[in-house]
Design a protein around this motif. Structure first.
Motif, PDB file in Angstrom:
ATOM      1  N   UNK A 167      62.154  24.173 108.350  1.00 30.66           N
ATOM      2  CA  UNK A 167      60.873  24.867 108.330  1.00 30.66           C
ATOM      3  C   UNK A 167      60.706  25.624 107.024  1.00 30.66           C
ATOM      4  N   UNK A 168      59.900  25.098 106.107  1.00 34.61           N
ATOM      5  CA  UNK A 168      59.782  25.732 104.791  1.00 34.61           C
ATOM      6  C   UNK A 168      58.974  27.025 104.818  1.00 34.61           C
ATOM      7  N   UNK A 169      58.363  27.346 105.924  1.00 32.88           N
ATOM      8  CA  UNK A 169      57.536  28.551 105.926  1.00 32.88           C
ATOM      9  C   UNK A 169      58.263  29.729 106.560  1.00 32.88           C
TER      10      UNK A 169
ATOM     11  N   UNK B 105      52.256  11.969 106.845  1.00 27.47           N
ATOM     12  CA  UNK B 105      53.009  13.070 106.254  1.00 27.47           C
ATOM     13  C   UNK B 105      52.684  14.417 106.891  1.00 27.47           C
ATOM     14  N   UNK B 106      51.396  14.628 107.198  1.00 29.11           N
ATOM     15  CA  UNK B 106      51.025  15.944 107.726  1.00 29.11           C
ATOM     16  C   UNK B 106      51.370  16.074 109.204  1.00 29.11           C
TER      17      UNK B 106
ATOM     18  N   UNK C 149      58.272  19.554 110.041  1.00 27.02           N
ATOM     19  CA  UNK C 149      57.961  20.850 110.659  1.00 27.02           C
ATOM     20  C   UNK C 149      56.543  20.925 111.199  1.00 27.02           C
ATOM     21  N   UNK C 150      55.783  19.865 111.049  1.00 30.42           N
ATOM     22  CA  UNK C 150      54.403  19.896 111.527  1.00 30.42           C
ATOM     23  C   UNK C 150      54.197  18.987 112.739  1.00 30.42           C
TER      24      UNK C 150
ATOM     25  N   UNK D  11      52.064  22.796 113.544  1.00 31.66           N
ATOM     26  CA  UNK D  11      52.758  23.725 112.669  1.00 31.66           C
ATOM     27  C   UNK D  11      53.342  24.868 113.492  1.00 31.66           C
ATOM     28  N   UNK D  12      54.610  25.137 113.293  1.00 35.20           N
ATOM     29  CA  UNK D  12      55.241  26.234 114.015  1.00 35.20           C
ATOM     30  C   UNK D  12      55.790  25.823 115.368  1.00 35.20           C
TER      31      UNK D  12
ATOM     32  N   UNK E 136      59.568  27.992 117.210  1.00 31.92           N
ATOM     33  CA  UNK E 136      60.773  27.461 116.583  1.00 31.92           C
ATOM     34  C   UNK E 136      60.717  27.432 115.103  1.00 31.92           C
TER      35      UNK E 136
END
Lengths: 511, 537, 400
Positions: B150-152, B480-481, B485-486, B490-491, B537
């Motif tokens: 998760x890059x965020x 890709x989107x 992690x997506x 997202x999240x 997560x």
């Protein structure tokens, strides 16, 4: 050969002139050589029919980066910005849309779409600083990451993180998306979606359903400023004055035939006619494929670099049509009004179908047009009361089945005319002259690989690594040879950023 | 594992008895949880199912080859002991009109000779390409075999994982990093153009990038899936592509037996009507027959749309999450046509059946594939589609009577949203089936006369029959989107959901669709590791 | 399935052992009888005829052919005169060996390159800017290696060429039983020998006629058809390296460690650095300056030690009569790993147990004592070996 110049810049387009100007300091002697007879490259205006001039092949001056303007001090050389003008999106049998910079000033939007448009622009405004930050700085070398790159990657990450987790997630989600999907999430109106999607696919090898096109949309949206008064020629004029004021020498009408390389170092350039100019550094604003594959002796090129360049995609897909008009055409969607900018395409599928043709090496039967009438702002471009239309035509592939014969060119013109006539009936009667530049013409006239206006396609991979891993930071494997054109980060269009960032890189390399 | 509390009769109820649900159940049961699996249909397996649709013929109705089934699952659940047998595919045949076509064999030397008939250059480069791809695949395997990074997140563990992934990437050298970026962002065709010249080779290679997506081979982002073909080489599972003996349902059955051996309970014909939610918590499920079953944890192996908008209901979810699920792209793009035939198909120019011991790709050129896609974009099925056909009865005679054969065809494109509207698919079903048979028959004269039985599955049918929203075989596009992690939102890529005690374990979660079993495995691990906090997560 | 070579009708009729292998996509005889030793002794004492058709062959033609080859290989081919052949290797951009082979200059603008692996695309990718064409002549050219002390006599009796005038590493055009051929004085056995190149087309093909003529003439000179097993022993004796055995083409290496530079393969003598840019030049210059990690050496494995180890089990030394090519670790005296022996053989001629090895450079001096792993009675041992110079077998008649 004695070195008369510290650096020679190849090409006097907007990037070449920008780089030259910024390099001409501390007594550095800079020479710009331009193969064409005029400066400006794709930004140069030209007479295409007696008495009628267009205002540049590339004419979207909203992309010019403000920090470059500041560094060049262009306001001292007469550069002025002006208010953006409205964009007409015509519609068959309808009133179409008029898009202004504000939602309020726009016409023809449904209440829902108007609200969405406000939200959409707010999102763009939020991500713009972070995104523009990536584009206004030297590229982060994802491939060969040094400590500095890691630091900058971290900082870029932080800047993006400032968006907040929600916007950051959203940013990461939307960048690789097809522009069609993303706009589909926002808007209901086909007309609006098509109008917004257009710039994301012009000059690409993509339709709105192609993933990654959203990056192009964000690119232009995140960097949009007020246009330059007088258009691209005014921009070029200002940079040229700045260059000359700094002592840059500019020679036009001299083509470089090859670079002189000795022991992996640039020693000079050879010009058509055999004249040699000795120099230790060369900054090339021409397209990288041409530079490496045409101007360098083959043996001087590393194998891996040659392979990379050969697979750098430069499939030109846009043509340019210039019309000399005896008056301003009447667009039946909004008769009686003058729009500087008109954009066709009534639905995303129309754009997609226009692209489909390119895949099969045909031009679009119904091309998508981005039309500008520069003569509204600058009446001197045409005789009194007359006008000039400058039309970017999508899609017209360089590799046309059967080749760009005279009849193919005529066919393309007819296709363009058919679309124009649909929205502005009778326009043909106003046409007193025309110029049709197919990608083959653009390739020849402006020395562009496959006629690509950006020196290389804007696709995610070619934006992240531009043009090749070895040359992505303006320096090349050959000592003293630098890139400073649209084939480098952050890509094509009238941003002047590649030239300015290259100049930074060259200066820090301490020539 | 405090997340699965001992309330009611079950620790965990798993909605859906597909391979991921069963894998998840087996792992949970193995860890001592009391698990119940509920399957709506009369057979287990979901889309990985074998059915005798015609007397004597066993059809792998939907999923028809085992691709990247995780070897660690086979080992840990002892699936071989529970009856799993995989017969590796030996060939990849691309017929061409008026020509012998191209057959790629498991013997590289033989493949090289075949390719050199069309291009000696490509034959020479093919091993180099394979080597480069194998290098890449080693890295990607890290991503498949662990939860999505998760890059965020600011969590130091996450940052450390990201850093490690980054470091490992850098270790592959600059070429490796560049290649990863390109694989992620380029189109399959553009990527292959960097290596090969012959379309005879490029076209069948490029299609692996479009399977199950609503994209064409020239659409950016389709290159990455090319890697999947090379994953098997490093997986320890020699040659990853294979038939499950007796049909694809064998994979599911082996998982089911394993789950049962650990004490899991499995019920078929038990359709879950909804997931009961009270005060933001899942407390149980309500079956179609009105029964209610309580459990400490509910795990859905259904796709995200069905799970949240169908079984849970948007009223239990916050608006932003609902919006994310609503815009999650499912757009099914493929159909299946299954045939029972009374003889082996014949391809002019080739004798015997050696070259049919694998898959058959109708992919005669890039433009052909693009035209097929173009039709789908505008709401029609492809008149001349890409077909991936297998004849499992050649290598596994148990699935058809002696001398007779099963032909299983995966067909793209068949868009869910046809311009007449998805509900009108039944009226077009047979026309679609005809187009597919006509297409194959062009390469395979006599095919039509040999057909004993034909089953046509449109995306609409797959939605009706298998609960796949919009007929998407991967529970959501692998664009890709919608990856890492997506996936699915997202999240929410770590199998948890905004509803406490409700988890996901299907193909709509990382690492996505296909007969991998990885989502089920990783979800079970996440549940078992969880400390009970319902945070994202 | 592998392809038959143009000599297949002849070789298959003579191959009683049914011992074949796939060599670069062709059927190739390992040994004609179940034991290859007669073929080996024929090669060393009389003559042997080996079908070497599977070597890849490329015709490089054009005004820039020499400059092009100089650019893609490590040798300055521009200096090779017409009628001469040279041995060399070519590297990737990082100076790691891709393949090795020979280049013959057939005329001013026509060269023939032999390679162990397909190389067409690799060469073609470098042709930009050179006026050259490259033809893959592998399918149309058959090749026979006639090797051994009697090979000259046999050729004298079968061709119109002035065989005595054909010096070492020269090539000449000739007629052999009326068939147009090229004859080069080259080979892979380290002895006097020739290779004969013939067009494969026709019904009773030129290739078959050539084969028959050589066999007929060879009858009185002890000629035997020889297979790859016999040739393998001779090439170890001659100290010739083999792609895929003693090194791996840089194109097939998953890791950097596996790649080798010319210097590390004992091919430094083929590299000419001071000239126009060529592929891998910069990296090779760097390596030349900094020194190489490894060096290629010959090993003389101690017979006494071998005897001693086997005696420990009550056995006489057991040695295969064929060459081995499974790598074996090499250690220094302290048991530290210093490299690997990649192939080796018992030399019946020299009565020595020989190996080719790549060792850390510090151990490359002839006379250096090292240890090589040996498995005897399922157990591993380290036995003494001495670094010596290759070629091990190098008779004066080879060049005379």
């Amino acid at each position: 050969m004695t070195e008369r110049y510290d650096i020679v810049v190849i090409g006097a387009g907007h990037n070449g002139l920008t780089a030259a100007t910024l390099l001409a300091e501390k007594g550095r002697r800079v020479l710009v050589v331009e193969a064409r007879d005029t400066v400006g490259g794709l930004a140069a205006g030209a007479e295409f029919h007696p008495g009628y001039r267009h205002a540049g092949i590339l004419d979207d001056t909203r992309l010019v980066r403000p920090w470059v303007v500041d560094e060049l001090g262009l306001d001292r050389f007469g550069l002025r910005r002006r208010e953006p003008t409205d964009l007409l999106v015509p519609e068959t049998g309808g009133q179409g849309l008029v898009l202004a910079t504000t939602v309020k000033g726009s016409e023809g939007l449904s209440a829902n779409d108007a609200e969405s448009l406000a939200g959409y622009q707010a999102f763009l405004d939020r991500i713009a600083p972070g995104f523009a930050g990536l584009l206004d700085r030297p590229p982060i070398d994802l491939v060969d990451t040094g400590a500095g790159d890691l630091l900058r990657l971290g900082l870029a990450g932080l800047r993006l993180r400032r968006l907040g987790r929600h916007d950051l997630m959203e940013f990461l989600r939307v960048v690789p998306m097809p522009v069609a999907d993303w706009l589909g999430e926002w808007f209901a109106s086909d007309l609006l979606k098509a109008a917004l999607a257009g710039p994301a696919i012009y000059s690409t090898y993509s339709g709105p359903r192609s993933p990654g096109t959203n990056a192009n949309l964000l690119f232009s949206a995140a960097r949009s400023e007020d246009p330059v008064a007088g258009g691209a020629p005014a921009l070029i004029g200002a940079i040229e004055r700045a260059a000359r004021a700094r002592g840059v020498e500019i020679r036009t009408g001299v083509a470089v035939t090859r670079l002189v390389i000795e022991a992996g170092r640039v020693r000079g350039i050879e010009l058509a006619g055999g004249e040699c100019v000795a120099t230790g550094s060369v900054a090339a604003s021409c397209d990288p494929r041409q530079l490496f594959l045409d101007l360098l002796p083959p043996a001087a090129l590393a194998l891996s670099l040659e392979a990379e360049l050969l697979s750098f995609r430069t499939r030109g897909t846009a043509a340019k049509v210039h019309l000399a008009l005896s008056g301003y055409p009447q667009f039946s969607s909004r008769p009686g009004r003058l729009f500087e900018q008109v954009r066709t395409g009534e639905a995303l599928d129309e754009l997609e179908r226009a692209f489909d043709a390119a895949k099969y090496r045909r031009f679009s039967e119904r091309p998508v047009l981005d039309i500008r009438f520069p003569s509204i702002e600058t009446p001197e471009l045409a005789p009194d009361g007359h006008h000039v239309a400058s039309i970017l035509v999508s899609f017209a592939p360089y590799e046309l089945a059967g080749g760009w014969t005279e009849s193919a060119r005529e066919g393309l013109y007819r296709a363009v005319l058919a679309v124009l006539d649909e929205y502005a009936p009778g326009i043909e009667r106003l046409i007193v002259g025309r110029e049709v530049l197919t990608p083959a013409d653009l390739a020849e006239r402006y020395r562009l690989s496959q006629g690509h206006l950006f020196h290389g396609e804007h696709a995610l991979d070619q934006l992240l690594i531009r043009p090749t891993p070895q040359c992505s930071k303006y320096a090349t494997p050959l000592a003293g040879l630098y890139l400073c054109g649209s084939g480098s980060h952050p890509g094509g269009g009238l941003t002047c950023a590649p030239g300015a960032l290259a100049a930074q890189a060259i200066r820090s390399n301490d020539m | 594992m405090t997340a699965i509390r001992k309330s009611g009769r079950y620790d965990a109820v798993i909605v859906g008895g597909g391979h991921n649900g069963l894998v998840c159940a087996a792992y949970l049961a193995r860890a001592g949880r009391k698990v119940l699996v509920l399957e709506r249909r009369h057979v287990l397996g979901g889309a990985a199912v074998t059915e005798e649709l015609y007397p004597g013929f066993q059809f792998s109705v939907c999923s028809y080859v085992v691709s990247l089934f995780r070897p660690s699952i086979i080992r840990e659940l002892e699936l071989a002991r529970h009856g799993l047998e995989i017969i590796p595919l030996e060939t990849a045949f691309t017929p061409r009109l008026g020509d012998r076509g191209l057959c790629r064999w498991s013997d590289p030397a033989r493949t090289r000779r075949e390719i050199s008939r069309f291009s000696p250059r490509d034959a020479e480069i093919h091993p180099e390409f394979s080597l480069a791809m194998t290098k890449m695949a080693r890295y990607v395997r890290n991503l498949i075999d662990s939860p999505a990074p998760d890059p965020t997140s600011w969590n130091p563990v996450e940052l450390w994982r990201l850093l490690r992934l980054g470091r490992e990437l850098q270790r592959q050298g600059s070429d490796g990093v560049a290649m990863h970026l390109r694989l992620l962002t380029m189109s399959a065709v553009d990527f292959l153009d960097r290596w090969f010249e012959s379309e005879v080779l490029k076209a069948p290679m490029s299609v692996s990038g479009i399977i199950g997506t609503f994209l064409g081979v020239r659409s950016p982002g389709t290159a990455y899936v090319l890697l999947h073909h090379y994953m098997g080489e490093i997986d320890g599972a020699f040659r990853s592509w294979g038939y499950s003996k007796g049909g694809t349902g064998g994979v599911s059955l082996a998982c089911a037996r394993a789950a049962e051996s650990f004490g899991a309970e499995i019920r078929t014909e038990s359709a879950v009507e909804r997931i009961r939610v009270a005060a933001g918590r899942a407390t149980g499920v309500v079956l179609a027959n009105g029964d209610e079953i309580e459990a400490g944890t509910i795990v859905s192996s259904c796709d995200p749309r069905l799970t949240f908008l169908g079984l849970v209901g948007s009223k239990h979810l916050d608006g932003d999450f609902v919006r994310q699920i609503e815009r999650y792209k499912l757009r099914g793009s493929s159909g299946k046509v299954n045939l029972a035939v009374d003889r082996l198909p014949r391809f002019p120019g080739r004798e015997g059946s050696d070259f049919l011991r694998g898959d058959i790709a109708i992919a005669p050129g890039i433009d052909y594939l693009e035209r097929a896609y173009d039709q789908a974009k505008y709401g029609e099925f492809s008149e001349r589609p890409y077909i991936n056909a297998v004849i499992p009865s050649i290598m596994d005679p148990s699935v058809a009577p002696p001398g007779q054969h099963v032909i299983s065809m995966f067909v793209q494109y068949a868009p869910y949203d046809i311009k007449e509207g998805a509900d009108n698919w039944p009226a077009k079903r047979e026309a679609f089936g005809d187009a597919v048979v006509d297409t194959l028959a062009e390469y395979c004269p006599g095919l039509k006369e040999s057909i004993l039985y034909r089953q046509v599955l449109t995306p609409w049918d797959m939605e009706q029959e298998f609960g796949l929203s919009e007929g998407n075989i991967f529970h959501g596009e692998l664009s890709l989107e919608q990856l890492l992690f997506q996936r699915p939102a997202a999240g929410w890529a770590r199998y948890r959901t905004p509803i406490r005690n409700l988890w996901m374990c299907g193909s709509g979660t990382h690492p996505g669709g296909g007969l991998m079993g990885a989502p089920g495995q990783l979800a079970a691990q996440a549940m078992l590791n969880s400390n009970g906090k319902p945070s994202s997560g | 399935m592998p392809l038959p070579s143009p000599f297949h009708s002849r070789t298959s009729a003579r191959c009683r052992s049914l011992l074949w292998k796939d060599w670069a996509g062709y059927h190739a005889v390992r040994s004609y009888r179940s034991c290859h030793e007669p073929e080996y002794f024929a090669l060393r004492h009389a003559a042997g005829l080996i079908d070497v058709t599977p070597l890849f062959k490329y015709e490089v033609r054009g005004p820039d052919a020499a400059a092009f080859l100089a650019h893609v290989t490590v040798r300055d081919i521009t200096r090779l005169s017409v009628g001469r052949v040279t041995y060399l290797c070519w590297c990737d951009g990082e100076g790691k060996v891709v393949d090795d082979g020979t280049v013959a200059r057939l005329d001013e603008e026509h060269f023939r390159v032999t390679a162990a692996e397909p190389t067409l695309s690799w060469f073609e990718r470098r042709t930009r800017g050179y006026r050259v064409t490259i033809e893959d002549s592998t399918p149309r050219l058959g090749a026979l290696a006639l090797q051994g002390p009697n090979s000259r006599e046999i050729l004298r009796r079968t061709t119109d060429a002035d065989i005595d005038a054909l010096k070492f590493f020269r090539v000449a055009q000739a007629r052999l039983d009326g068939v147009e051929v090229f004859i080069s004085r080259t080979g892979y056995t380290g002895d006097l020998g020739y290779e004969i190149w013939v067009e494969a087309a026709g019904s009773l093909t030129g290739a078959e006629r050539v084969y028959d003529a050589l066999e007929d003439a060879g009858r009185s000179f002890g000629l035997l058809p020889a297979g790859l097993d016999a040739m393998d022993v001779t090439r170890v004796e001659a100290g010739f390296i083999m792609n895929g055995v003693d090194y791996f083409s840089a194109h097939h290496c998953l890791t950097e460690m596996r790649k080798s530079s010319p210097y590390e393969l004992g091919l430094g003598w083929t590299v000419k650095l001071e000239r126009d840019p060529f592929v891998g030049q910069a990296a090779l210059e760097r390596e030349k300056r900094a020194g190489s990690r490894r060096a290629f050496v010959g090993l003389d494995v101690s017979w006494a030690d071998l005897e001693r180890v086997f005696a420990g089990y009550g056995l006489p030394p057991e040695l295969s009569s064929t060459a081995w090519r499974d790598g074996r670790p090499v250690y220094d005296h302290d048991g530290r790993w210093i490299g690997q022996a990649t192939s080796g053989a018992w030399s019946p001629t020299l009565k020595k147990n020989l190996a080719l090895a790549q060792l850390e450079s510090a151990f490359a001096t002839p006379g250096e004592a090292v240890e090589i792993e040996l498995t005897a009675e399922y157990r591993r041992h380290r036995i003494a070996a001495t670094v010596i110079r290759a070629p091990f077998f190098n008779p004066p008649r080879k060049r005379a």
